[in-house]
Design a protein around this motif. Structure first.
Motif, PDB file in Angstrom:
ATOM      1  N   LYS A 155     -28.429 -21.885  29.229  1.00  0.00           N
ATOM      2  CA  LYS A 155     -27.509 -22.111  30.347  1.00  0.00           C
ATOM      3  C   LYS A 155     -26.178 -22.690  29.855  1.00  0.00           C
ATOM      4  O   LYS A 155     -25.099 -22.292  30.326  1.00  0.00           O
ATOM      5  CB  LYS A 155     -28.147 -23.042  31.380  1.00  0.00           C
ATOM      6  N   ALA A 156     -26.254 -23.621  28.895  1.00  0.00           N
ATOM      7  CA  ALA A 156     -25.032 -24.225  28.358  1.00  0.00           C
ATOM      8  C   ALA A 156     -24.194 -23.194  27.622  1.00  0.00           C
ATOM      9  O   ALA A 156     -22.956 -23.151  27.765  1.00  0.00           O
ATOM     10  CB  ALA A 156     -25.391 -25.378  27.429  1.00  0.00           C
ATOM     11  N   ARG A 157     -24.853 -22.349  26.838  1.00  0.00           N
ATOM     12  CA  ARG A 157     -24.123 -21.306  26.103  1.00  0.00           C
ATOM     13  C   ARG A 157     -23.522 -20.284  27.062  1.00  0.00           C
ATOM     14  O   ARG A 157     -22.386 -19.840  26.874  1.00  0.00           O
ATOM     15  CB  ARG A 157     -25.064 -20.608  25.118  1.00  0.00           C
ATOM     16  N   ARG A 158     -24.274 -19.909  28.068  1.00  0.00           N
ATOM     17  CA  ARG A 158     -23.760 -18.944  29.038  1.00  0.00           C
ATOM     18  C   ARG A 158     -22.529 -19.494  29.750  1.00  0.00           C
ATOM     19  O   ARG A 158     -21.539 -18.767  29.953  1.00  0.00           O
ATOM     20  CB  ARG A 158     -24.855 -18.585  30.050  1.00  0.00           C
ATOM     21  N   ASP A 160     -20.462 -21.711  28.543  1.00  0.00           N
ATOM     22  CA  ASP A 160     -19.400 -21.729  27.533  1.00  0.00           C
ATOM     23  C   ASP A 160     -18.775 -20.343  27.398  1.00  0.00           C
ATOM     24  O   ASP A 160     -17.548 -20.195  27.372  1.00  0.00           O
ATOM     25  CB  ASP A 160     -19.981 -22.195  26.200  1.00  0.00           C
ATOM     26  N   LEU A 161     -19.627 -19.321  27.331  1.00  0.00           N
ATOM     27  CA  LEU A 161     -19.138 -17.949  27.223  1.00  0.00           C
ATOM     28  C   LEU A 161     -18.299 -17.562  28.436  1.00  0.00           C
ATOM     29  O   LEU A 161     -17.202 -16.989  28.293  1.00  0.00           O
ATOM     30  CB  LEU A 161     -20.316 -16.982  27.070  1.00  0.00           C
ATOM     31  N   GLU A 162     -18.786 -17.869  29.616  1.00  0.00           N
ATOM     32  CA  GLU A 162     -18.056 -17.524  30.848  1.00  0.00           C
ATOM     33  C   GLU A 162     -16.697 -18.219  30.889  1.00  0.00           C
ATOM     34  O   GLU A 162     -15.698 -17.621  31.309  1.00  0.00           O
ATOM     35  CB  GLU A 162     -18.905 -17.888  32.066  1.00  0.00           C
ATOM     36  N   LYS A 163     -16.663 -19.483  30.461  1.00  0.00           N
ATOM     37  CA  LYS A 163     -15.405 -20.241  30.440  1.00  0.00           C
ATOM     38  C   LYS A 163     -14.414 -19.610  29.462  1.00  0.00           C
ATOM     39  O   LYS A 163     -13.243 -19.400  29.798  1.00  0.00           O
ATOM     40  CB  LYS A 163     -15.693 -21.684  30.055  1.00  0.00           C
ATOM     41  N   GLN A 164     -14.879 -19.295  28.253  1.00  0.00           N
ATOM     42  CA  GLN A 164     -13.995 -18.705  27.249  1.00  0.00           C
ATOM     43  C   GLN A 164     -13.497 -17.324  27.679  1.00  0.00           C
ATOM     44  O   GLN A 164     -12.331 -16.973  27.456  1.00  0.00           O
ATOM     45  CB  GLN A 164     -14.711 -18.599  25.902  1.00  0.00           C
TER      46      GLN A 164
END
Length: 530
Positions: A155-158, A160-164
């Motif tokens: 969830k944290a990585r997802r 992060d990806l969405e933000k970037q």
């Protein structure tokens, strides 16, 4: 591999656009100059040649440039490229039986029979793609107890990806908006390449045109319109396009070009012999810093005068894969490299254990690994930049140096604004701002980054090993660390989230283990005492 473009935020009134900074050009070769005699905080390489090395004999050292590709035909590199004498060029056979056919100048682990990977996803993207299949039907309510830690990490990585990805798409829209506005003003001025004076004489008809006038008047005091447009507008568009369409795109996967199983870290014999690949800008620049021909009276002078460059391609325009990093290290070691430069890094790691095993192998074979600290202005005491010298199973690599980037002035700006740092995680700093070196097409260009600082240190390590070949890799690291020019003053850098940063001032000694900038003159004097 993050190519580390540097952008300055410019408020235009109706949008925010991120543009690369024009850099005040330093003397070419400043990284090799001496602070006292040349007023540039270089590493005193030229002083060492003049006063310590004249008439001395040296042994040839192989330096592996594990990177995005090296142009072996460059006018300032062709004489210093490693040539595999046991291999017959162009016959399609593995003459030396090392598992790699026609590896004349090195090997490309991100290529295959039909070409080579150029753009690639970030490791973050690959991890999210892997785990979204695993957790396709998982929610906070139904997640199994044994999967909770992995679920939270996903969830944290997802997020992060969405933000970037959102930031990349916004950046692309904004720079397109800036380009459209600039193109409109240029059309009204009536010149293809207007000057600062042309912009100052322009009569804006709205606030946006007024902001364009102000920005361009300031920017063109430092360079030409053509350079601004090529290096900033087009570079900015390329940067955000790469992020949105390739680096952060869950649907993009170019690995079929290679033809291997990317998840099988035991697989070693894949790739092709194209050491340049589709984009050799970064690796060629790195190679020149280390070893550009010092005898041909053209171009630039590398740090080391009796080394050869082995090109080992493992990093695309995106994040390198751990499997390729590990195999690139092993290839370099097995083919005689005594120093390996690694000007790449990433925030996440898929298979650190595979890289650790390769690093341990290199250490056992008396090879020095030199790694760039990264360009996010982050504290590596709390942030990750893989690969690292710390092993998963405990302990650290004894012949590993992590390098931060410094600027040319011995003042508060000495730490490059972009450079990562860490009191126990970064070993030394070296010049990495506005470094002039080789690029494809037998050309030269100024680039910035810890990617440029790392090869300064790799070149120094090779220089020491060349003139003092009995020294071990661990001893060479020790010499480099002990011989730095200590910095006894504070440096400033911005801390915090973009737009809300505060400027902090800290002792330079808090930024790295050695507390200083590497120095070739001091290092060679010290090496003579071992």
């Amino acid at each position: 591999m993050n190519k580390h473009n540097f952008f300055k935020v410019l408020i235009t009134g109706t949008f925010v656009v991120a543009l690369p900074l024009f850099v005040n050009a330093q003397k070419a070769n400043w990284q090799n100059l001496d602070l006292k005699t040349d007023s540039a905080f270089g590493i005193s390489t030229e002083k060492a040649y003049k006063e310590l090395l004249k008439g001395k004999k040296s042994t040839k050292v192989i330096v592996a440039v594990n990177d995005g590709g090296v142009e072996a035909t460059h006018e300032d590199l062709k004489r210093v490229m490693w040539v595999n004498a046991k291999e017959i060029a162009g016959n399609g056979k593995d003459d030396d039986k090392n598992g790699y056919a026609d590896d004349i100048h090195g090997w490309n682990f991100i290529g295959g029979p039909k070409g080579s990977v150029n753009f690639e996803t970030l490791e973050l993207t690959r991890l999210v793609r892997r785990d979204q299949e695993r957790f396709a039907t998982t929610t906070d309510a139904n997640v199994a107890e044994k999967d909770k830690a992995d679920w939270e990490a996903f969830k944290a990585r997802r997020a992060d990806l969405e933000k970037q990805l959102a930031e990349a798409k916004a950046g692309l829209a904004n720079i397109n908006g800036f380009k459209a506005a600039l193109d409109g003003v240029v059309k009204k001025i009536g010149k293809e390449e207007p000057t600062a004076e042309d912009f100052k004489n322009f009569k804006p008809s709205n606030y946006l045109e007024e902001r364009i006038q102000g920005i361009m008047g300031e920017q063109l005091e430092k360079g030409s319109f053509k350079d601004f447009y090529e290096d900033q507008i087009k570079e900015g568009l390329d940067y955000y396009t790469r992020q949105a369409e390739y680096n952060l795109n869950l649907d993009y996967d170019p690995r079929s070009i290679v033809g291997d199983n990317p998840n099988d870290a035991t697989e070693k014999f894949y790739g092709n012999n194209d050491v340049a690949g589709p984009d050799a800008m970064h690796g060629t620049h790195v190679a020149g810093i280390i070893a550009a021909d010092r005898t041909n009276k053209i171009g630039i002078n590398g740090v080391a005068d009796n080394v050869v460059i082995m090109g080992v391609r493992c990093t695309p325009n995106g994040d390198e894969r751990d499997k390729d990093v590990a195999n690139a290290i092993r290839y370099a070691v097995d083919n005689g490299a005594k120093v390996i430069n690694m000007s790449f890094g990433k925030a996440y790691s898929w298979d650190k254990a595979a890289v650790d095993a390769a690093v341990k192998y290199a250490v056992s074979k008396d090879v020095l690994l030199v790694h760039a600290a990264g360009n996010e202005n982050k504290d590596l005491e709390v942030e990750n930049n893989f690969p690292t010298q710390k092993y998963l199973d405990g302990g650290v690599a004894s012949s590993w140096i992590t390098v931060g980037a410094s600027g040319p002035k011995d003042d508060e700006t000495l730490k490059a604004s972009f450079s990562n740092f860490g009191k126990t995680q970064v070993d030394v700093f070296a010049p990495g701002v506005d470094i002039y070196s080789t690029v494809p097409g037998s050309k030269y260009k100024n680039l910035n980054g810890t990617s440029m600082a790392s090869p300064v240190v790799a070149g120094l390590a090779a220089l020491i090993r060349s003139y003092y070949p009995k020294l071990t890799a661990v001893q060479v690291k020790e010499i480099i660390m002990k011989s730095v020019t200590k910095v006894n003053h504070n440096v400033s850098y911005k801390k915090g989230e973009e737009g809300a940063e505060e400027t902090v001032s800290v002792p330079f000694a808090d930024l790295c283990v050695s507390g200083g900038i590497v120095n070739a003159y001091n290092a060679l004097k010290l090496a003579a005492t071992y």
